[in-house]
Design an enzyme around this catalytic site. Sequence first.
Site, PDB file in Angstrom:
ATOM      1  N   SER A  38     -34.305  -2.544  12.440  1.00  0.00           N
ATOM      2  CA  SER A  38     -33.548  -2.299  11.108  1.00  0.00           C
ATOM      3  C   SER A  38     -33.544  -3.699  10.636  1.00  0.00           C
ATOM      4  CB  SER A  38     -32.096  -1.734  11.473  1.00  0.00           C
ATOM      5  OG  SER A  38     -32.077  -0.596  12.121  1.00  0.00           O
ATOM      6  N   HIS A  52     -32.860  -6.509  13.616  1.00  0.00           N
ATOM      7  CA  HIS A  52     -32.303  -5.983  14.823  1.00  0.00           C
ATOM      8  C   HIS A  52     -33.034  -4.976  15.536  1.00  0.00           C
ATOM      9  CE1 HIS A  52     -29.207  -5.642  17.665  1.00  0.00           C
ATOM     10  NE2 HIS A  52     -29.318  -4.320  17.697  1.00  0.00           N
ATOM     11  N   ASP A  68     -23.906  -6.658  13.256  1.00  0.00           N
ATOM     12  CA  ASP A  68     -24.902  -5.837  13.130  1.00  0.00           C
ATOM     13  C   ASP A  68     -24.712  -4.465  12.238  1.00  0.00           C
ATOM     14  OD1 ASP A  68     -26.712  -7.345  14.785  1.00  0.00           O
ATOM     15  OD2 ASP A  68     -26.207  -6.340  16.587  1.00  0.00           O
ATOM     16  N   ASN A  92     -30.952  -9.772   8.221  1.00  0.00           N
ATOM     17  CA  ASN A  92     -30.937 -10.001   9.709  1.00  0.00           C
ATOM     18  C   ASN A  92     -32.040  -8.679  10.156  1.00  0.00           C
ATOM     19  OD1 ASN A  92     -30.520 -10.905  12.319  1.00  0.00           O
ATOM     20  ND2 ASN A  92     -29.239  -8.997  12.742  1.00  0.00           N
TER      21      ASN A  92
HETATM   22  C1  GAR Z   1     -36.568  -9.915  17.465  1.00  0.00           C
HETATM   23  O1  GAR Z   1     -36.757  -8.625  18.312  1.00  0.00           O
HETATM   24  C2  GAR Z   1     -35.350  -9.539  16.793  1.00  0.00           C
HETATM   25  O2  GAR Z   1     -35.328  -8.141  16.458  1.00  0.00           O
HETATM   26  C3  GAR Z   1     -34.151  -9.725  17.884  1.00  0.00           C
HETATM   27  O3  GAR Z   1     -34.697 -10.867  18.581  1.00  0.00           O
HETATM   28  C4  GAR Z   1     -36.084 -11.107  18.635  1.00  0.00           C
HETATM   29  C5  GAR Z   1     -36.549 -12.188  18.142  1.00  0.00           C
HETATM   30  O4  GAR Z   1     -38.016 -12.319  18.358  1.00  0.00           O
HETATM   31  N1  GAR Z   1     -32.833  -9.827  17.152  1.00  0.00           N
HETATM   32  C6  GAR Z   1     -31.776  -9.700  17.564  1.00  0.00           C
HETATM   33  O5  GAR Z   1     -31.787  -9.244  18.836  1.00  0.00           O
HETATM   34  C7  GAR Z   1     -30.667 -10.103  16.792  1.00  0.00           C
HETATM   35  N2  GAR Z   1     -29.616  -9.164  17.340  1.00  0.00           N
HETATM   36  P1  GAR Z   1     -38.818 -13.585  17.647  1.00  0.00           P
HETATM   37  O6  GAR Z   1     -37.990 -14.877  17.747  1.00  0.00           O
HETATM   38  O7  GAR Z   1     -40.246 -13.615  18.233  1.00  0.00           O
HETATM   39  O8  GAR Z   1     -38.784 -13.011  15.934  1.00  0.00           O
END
Ligand code: GAR
Length: 198
Positions: free
Chosen positions: A139, A112, A148, A110
């Site tokens: 991360s 984050h 997480d 994942n």
């Molecule tokens: C990203 O910033 C990712 O790190 C975050 O959601 C966004 C997705 O963007 N994920 C989390 O917060 C998970 N806990 P994307 O759909 O453009 O890749």
Amino acid sequence: MKKKVAIIISGGGSNMVSLVKAMQADADFPAEPVLVLSNKPEAGGLAKAEALGVKTVVVDHRPFGKDREAFEAEMNKELEAAGADIICLAGFMRITTPSFPEKWDGRMLNIHPSLLPKFKGLHPQQQALDAGEAESGCSVHVVTPELDAGPVVGQAVVPILEGDTVDELSARIMAKEHQLYPAVLRRFAAGDTSRIEM
Ligand code: GAR
């Protein structure tokens, strides 16, 4: 043999695009994309995956109501049908039961947008600003049942600048996400779980 990668999204899918493009751009990349799965039919990432020639599937969580196990069983069916060896969560915004990461133990990553173990859960960029941090970042971690909290296999740092808004910080982190996740996947798919710092 290349590892088969399934990517799970809920939204725009920019990290998914960076992963797919990295895999497609290099014949020596040790992994190939076999499926993009979304829990939301309206996710913008679905059209982007199709444009990149990657098979997509929607497993909408809503008809399952509170039955997370049944929703995850349906996802598992699709992931297994695609022959996935590695699952990359990329903006997948659902809390799962422990059995979902347990099933893919050591094979699910994942990303984050914080320097874990700091700022788990929702709105990590805002949490970092509120805490008065001098830096933040992103991360990539192996997914375990605790949210997480699995072993971090890659981290990239960005500065927090005076007067930063959450959008400015998020964009700075996102640019790093797009570099970090493919770099981690390349090594992870080759069996290297040592940690990358960027
Ligand atoms: C990203 O910033 C990712 O790190 C975050 O959601 C966004 C997705 O963007 N994920 C989390 O917060 C998970 N806990 P994307 O759909 O453009 O890749």
